[in-house]
Design a protein around this motif. Structure first.
Motif, PDB file in Angstrom:
ATOM      1  N   MET A  39       0.852  -1.175   0.000  1.00 15.97           N
ATOM      2  CA  MET A  39       0.000   0.000   0.000  1.00 15.97           C
ATOM      3  C   MET A  39       0.896   1.236   0.000  1.00 15.97           C
ATOM      4  O   MET A  39       1.846   1.320   0.781  1.00 15.97           O
ATOM      5  N   GLU A  40       0.610   2.154  -0.861  1.00 13.15           N
ATOM      6  CA  GLU A  40       1.359   3.412  -0.913  1.00 13.15           C
ATOM      7  C   GLU A  40       1.168   4.180   0.395  1.00 13.15           C
ATOM      8  O   GLU A  40       0.083   4.170   0.970  1.00 13.15           O
ATOM      9  N   ARG A  41       2.210   4.887   0.812  1.00 14.27           N
ATOM     10  CA  ARG A  41       2.151   5.634   2.075  1.00 14.27           C
ATOM     11  C   ARG A  41       1.012   6.654   2.072  1.00 14.27           C
ATOM     12  O   ARG A  41       0.289   6.797   3.055  1.00 14.27           O
ATOM     13  N   SER A  42       0.828   7.351   0.972  1.00 12.88           N
ATOM     14  CA  SER A  42      -0.244   8.353   0.918  1.00 12.88           C
ATOM     15  C   SER A  42      -1.616   7.699   1.068  1.00 12.88           C
ATOM     16  O   SER A  42      -2.512   8.254   1.713  1.00 12.88           O
ATOM     17  N   ALA A  43      -1.794   6.509   0.517  1.00 15.40           N
ATOM     18  CA  ALA A  43      -3.071   5.798   0.629  1.00 15.40           C
ATOM     19  C   ALA A  43      -3.307   5.338   2.062  1.00 15.40           C
ATOM     20  O   ALA A  43      -4.426   5.445   2.579  1.00 15.40           O
ATOM     21  N   ILE A  71      -2.094   6.665   4.801  1.00 17.72           N
ATOM     22  CA  ILE A  71      -2.355   7.849   5.623  1.00 17.72           C
ATOM     23  C   ILE A  71      -3.759   8.388   5.333  1.00 17.72           C
ATOM     24  O   ILE A  71      -4.475   8.808   6.250  1.00 17.72           O
ATOM     25  N   GLY A  72      -4.166   8.342   4.071  1.00 20.84           N
ATOM     26  CA  GLY A  72      -5.522   8.750   3.722  1.00 20.84           C
ATOM     27  C   GLY A  72      -6.566   7.896   4.420  1.00 20.84           C
ATOM     28  O   GLY A  72      -7.553   8.417   4.954  1.00 20.84           O
ATOM     29  N   LEU A  73      -6.353   6.584   4.443  1.00 17.56           N
ATOM     30  CA  LEU A  73      -7.268   5.685   5.145  1.00 17.56           C
ATOM     31  C   LEU A  73      -7.267   5.975   6.637  1.00 17.56           C
ATOM     32  O   LEU A  73      -8.329   6.073   7.261  1.00 17.56           O
ATOM     33  N   LEU A  74      -6.100   6.148   7.220  1.00 20.01           N
ATOM     34  CA  LEU A  74      -5.998   6.481   8.644  1.00 20.01           C
ATOM     35  C   LEU A  74      -6.779   7.754   8.955  1.00 20.01           C
ATOM     36  O   LEU A  74      -7.553   7.803   9.920  1.00 20.01           O
ATOM     37  N   ASN A  75      -6.618   8.775   8.123  1.00 19.21           N
ATOM     38  CA  ASN A  75      -7.276  10.066   8.357  1.00 19.21           C
ATOM     39  C   ASN A  75      -8.795  10.018   8.221  1.00 19.21           C
ATOM     40  O   ASN A  75      -9.475  10.922   8.708  1.00 19.21           O
ATOM     41  N   GLN A  76      -9.315   8.981   7.585  1.00 19.56           N
ATOM     42  CA  GLN A  76     -10.772   8.822   7.520  1.00 19.56           C
ATOM     43  C   GLN A  76     -11.350   8.473   8.889  1.00 19.56           C
ATOM     44  O   GLN A  76     -12.505   8.783   9.180  1.00 19.56           O
ATOM     45  N   TYR A  77     -10.544   7.821   9.726  1.00 20.40           N
ATOM     46  CA  TYR A  77     -11.044   7.307  11.006  1.00 20.40           C
ATOM     47  C   TYR A  77     -10.377   7.929  12.232  1.00 20.40           C
ATOM     48  O   TYR A  77     -10.921   7.819  13.332  1.00 20.40           O
ATOM     49  N   VAL A  93       1.205   1.987  10.810  1.00 17.56           N
ATOM     50  CA  VAL A  93       0.375   3.182  10.603  1.00 17.56           C
ATOM     51  C   VAL A  93      -1.090   2.877  10.889  1.00 17.56           C
ATOM     52  O   VAL A  93      -1.799   3.696  11.486  1.00 17.56           O
ATOM     53  N   LEU A  94      -1.565   1.708  10.525  1.00 15.17           N
ATOM     54  CA  LEU A  94      -2.994   1.406  10.642  1.00 15.17           C
ATOM     55  C   LEU A  94      -3.380   0.683  11.933  1.00 15.17           C
ATOM     56  O   LEU A  94      -4.573   0.437  12.159  1.00 15.17           O
ATOM     57  N   HIS A  95      -2.431   0.374  12.797  1.00 12.61           N
ATOM     58  CA  HIS A  95      -2.731  -0.472  13.950  1.00 12.61           C
ATOM     59  C   HIS A  95      -3.782   0.096  14.904  1.00 12.61           C
ATOM     60  O   HIS A  95      -4.508  -0.652  15.545  1.00 12.61           O
ATOM     61  N   ASP A  96      -3.902   1.411  15.013  1.00 15.65           N
ATOM     62  CA  ASP A  96      -4.890   2.024  15.918  1.00 15.65           C
ATOM     63  C   ASP A  96      -6.002   2.748  15.157  1.00 15.65           C
ATOM     64  O   ASP A  96      -6.609   3.688  15.666  1.00 15.65           O
ATOM     65  N   ILE A  97      -6.301   2.292  13.956  1.00 15.93           N
ATOM     66  CA  ILE A  97      -7.290   2.965  13.112  1.00 15.93           C
ATOM     67  C   ILE A  97      -8.672   3.035  13.769  1.00 15.93           C
ATOM     68  O   ILE A  97      -9.460   3.923  13.488  1.00 15.93           O
ATOM     69  N   ASP A  98      -8.948   2.135  14.694  1.00 16.10           N
ATOM     70  CA  ASP A  98     -10.260   2.101  15.343  1.00 16.10           C
ATOM     71  C   ASP A  98     -10.309   2.801  16.695  1.00 16.10           C
ATOM     72  O   ASP A  98     -11.356   2.852  17.337  1.00 16.10           O
ATOM     73  N   PHE A  99      -9.209   3.350  17.149  1.00 14.66           N
ATOM     74  CA  PHE A  99      -9.109   3.805  18.538  1.00 14.66           C
ATOM     75  C   PHE A  99     -10.136   4.876  18.907  1.00 14.66           C
ATOM     76  O   PHE A  99     -10.691   4.844  20.001  1.00 14.66           O
ATOM     77  N   GLU A 100     -10.405   5.796  18.031  1.00 11.21           N
ATOM     78  CA  GLU A 100     -11.394   6.823  18.343  1.00 11.21           C
ATOM     79  C   GLU A 100     -12.818   6.270  18.289  1.00 11.21           C
ATOM     80  O   GLU A 100     -13.714   6.788  18.956  1.00 11.21           O
ATOM     81  N   LEU A 101     -13.029   5.213  17.540  1.00 13.69           N
ATOM     82  CA  LEU A 101     -14.368   4.643  17.378  1.00 13.69           C
ATOM     83  C   LEU A 101     -14.789   3.751  18.542  1.00 13.69           C
ATOM     84  O   LEU A 101     -15.988   3.579  18.776  1.00 13.69           O
ATOM     85  N   ILE A 102     -13.825   3.190  19.251  1.00 12.05           N
ATOM     86  CA  ILE A 102     -14.170   2.238  20.312  1.00 12.05           C
ATOM     87  C   ILE A 102     -14.479   2.915  21.643  1.00 12.05           C
ATOM     88  O   ILE A 102     -14.961   2.264  22.566  1.00 12.05           O
TER      89      ILE A 102
END
Length: 183
Positions: free
Chosen positions: A1-5, A7-13, A49-58
């Motif tokens: 996965m490209e770094r920009s992609a 980071i973009g996914l991370l920033n969605q959540y 980069v994606l390991h805590d993508i859910d942290f704000e949602l939980i």
């Protein structure tokens, strides 16, 4: 996965700047460690980069941490190998079960990234002034960066000596110091 992609996914959540920096920092440590060990640096960085993508949602429900992240990543079409590691990184649910180098690395990188950044902050934000000696000394102070779980950091010793790991972590963070607001 490209770094920009990624980071973009991370920033969605993830929207809180400190958590974004934590995720970027963990990814940088993972990438540097993968390079040191001859592993897939892009894959390891993505995991970090994606390991805590859910942290704000939980909302603090650690029984959901990792599982919710896995659901997000599956929905985004992310490689199942990444999904599995993200899901299992929650040490409150899976402690003592990490055997793969990437799993061990994530445990260590997750806490070490914060420890090294805390060392930089006490040096006026100068990551360039942080040394292995600095991190080693501060790691012994239980009250310093108390949220950085030392028991998770020392897991890395099954792969790499701790001082060598600290050097790798510092170098990994140096590569993204501007992104972190450090010098």
């Amino acid at each position: 996965m490209e770094r920009s992609a990624m980071i973009g996914l991370l920033n969605q959540y993830v929207h809180e700047p400190g958590l974004i920096n934590h995720c970027l920092a963990t990814g940088a440590v993972m990438k540097a460690l993968a390079e040191k060990l001859g592993e897939d640096a892009g894959l390891w960085e993505t995991i970090g980069v994606l390991h805590d993508i859910d942290f704000e949602l939980i909302h603090g429900d650690m029984q959901l941490h990792g599982k919710k992240g896995a659901d997000i990543l599956i929905g985004a079409g992310i490689d199942p190998a990444i999904v599995s590691i993200v899901q299992r990184h929650n040490h409150m649910l899976f402690s003592g079960t990490y055997e793969k180098p990437v799993e061990i690395a994530l445990q260590a990188a997750d806490s070490t990234s914060g420890l090294v950044i805390a060392c930089a902050l006490v040096k006026g934000g100068k990551l360039s002034d942080v040394t292995v000696k600095t991190v080693t000394k501060k790691a012994k102070e239980k009250s310093f960066a108390a949220g950085c779980d030392r028991s998770r950091i020392v897991l890395i010793e099954s792969i790499l000596p701790l001082p060598e790991f600290y050097a790798v972590a510092i170098n990994g963070l140096m590569a993204i110091r501007e992104d972190l607001g450090l010098t």
